[in-house]
Design an enzyme around this catalytic site. Structure first.
Site, short mmCIF file in Angstrom:
data_model
loop_
_atom_site.label_atom_id
_atom_site.label_comp_id
_atom_site.label_asym_id
_atom_site.label_seq_id
_atom_site.Cartn_x
_atom_site.Cartn_y
_atom_site.Cartn_z
N GLU A 151 -2.96 -4.59 -3.10
CA GLU A 151 -3.45 -5.49 -4.15
C GLU A 151 -3.47 -4.80 -5.51
OE1 GLU A 151 -4.69 -4.88 -1.18
OE2 GLU A 151 -6.15 -6.37 -0.56
N CYS A 170 -10.10 -5.33 0.20
CA CYS A 170 -11.23 -4.39 0.29
C CYS A 170 -12.13 -4.54 -0.93
CB CYS A 170 -10.72 -2.96 0.44
SG CYS A 170 -10.24 -2.18 -1.11
N ASN A 200 0.83 -1.20 0.00
CA ASN A 200 0.00 0.00 0.00
C ASN A 200 0.87 1.25 0.00
OD1 ASN A 200 0.60 -0.84 2.68
ND2 ASN A 200 -1.10 0.32 3.54
N1 THU Z 1 -5.21 -1.64 2.60
C1 THU Z 1 -4.63 -2.43 1.64
O1 THU Z 1 -3.54 -2.12 1.13
N2 THU Z 1 -5.28 -3.55 1.27
C2 THU Z 1 -6.44 -4.01 1.83
O2 THU Z 1 -6.98 -5.01 1.40
C3 THU Z 1 -7.02 -3.29 2.97
C4 THU Z 1 -6.49 -1.93 3.20
C5 THU Z 1 -4.48 -0.44 3.04
C6 THU Z 1 -5.08 0.87 2.62
C7 THU Z 1 -4.54 1.80 3.70
O3 THU Z 1 -3.25 2.23 3.32
C8 THU Z 1 -4.41 0.91 4.93
O4 THU Z 1 -4.44 -0.40 4.46
C9 THU Z 1 -5.52 1.12 5.95
O5 THU Z 1 -6.76 1.04 5.36
#
Ligand code: THU
Length: 142
Positions: free
Chosen positions: A59, A90, A46
């Site tokens: 992802e 998500c 992320n």
């Molecule tokens: N996040 C992801 O990278 N993937 C997921 O499936 C859930 C959430 C990240 C987005 C944000 O940077 C942090 O997790 C908190 O939501």
């Protein structure tokens, strides 16, 4: 579908990828790894932004990297988060992943479990998905 050994390997790649996360605002680093139909593993993490809503999930970073590397079918995706187990993708990422399902197989979704990797399918996480087939046959002039 992916076998258990390959799933554990993919999850390990996702875990390593989380080291590259840029998550200073949430403090919630996430790593992802996609296994393309030709057996290549491509990772993502992320990447957050001071303008919070511009954050992109691990992802989608992995998927978009894979697409730009010329891959058009993703057999499996693994997601690993430092602070939650399992970390499900998500809703937005489920939709993006759906675009790249292999033509004749499920897409496996691998998450960390208590003892061993948890393996499910994208169809289980996103039933009745809206996808490319829903746009097929649309009349351009309409
Ligand atoms: N996040 C992801 O990278 N993937 C997921 O499936 C859930 C959430 C990240 C987005 C944000 O940077 C942090 O997790 C908190 O939501």
């Amino acid at each position: 579908m992916i076998d258990r050994e390959a799933a554990e390997r993919l999850l390990a790649e996702a875990r390593t990828a989380a080291e590259r996360a840029y998550a200073p605002y949430s403090g919630f680093p996430v790593g992802a790894a996609v296994l393309t139909a030709d057996g290549t593993v491509i990772t993502g993490a992320n990447i957050e932004n001071a303008s919070y809503s511009l954050t992109i999930c691990a992802e989608r970073v992995a998927v978009f990297r894979a697409v730009m590397e010329g891959r058009r079918a993703i057999a499996a995706v693994a997601i690993w988060a430092a602070r939650v187990r399992p970390c499900p993708p998500c809703g937005a990422c489920r939709q993006v992943l759906n675009e790249w399902k292999p033509a004749s197989d499920e897409m496996a979704v691998v998450m960390e479990g208590d003892e061993e990797a948890r393996i499910t399918t994208l169809s289980a996480l996103l039933p009745h998905a809206f996808g490319p087939h829903d746009l097929a046959g649309i009349d351009d002039d309409a």
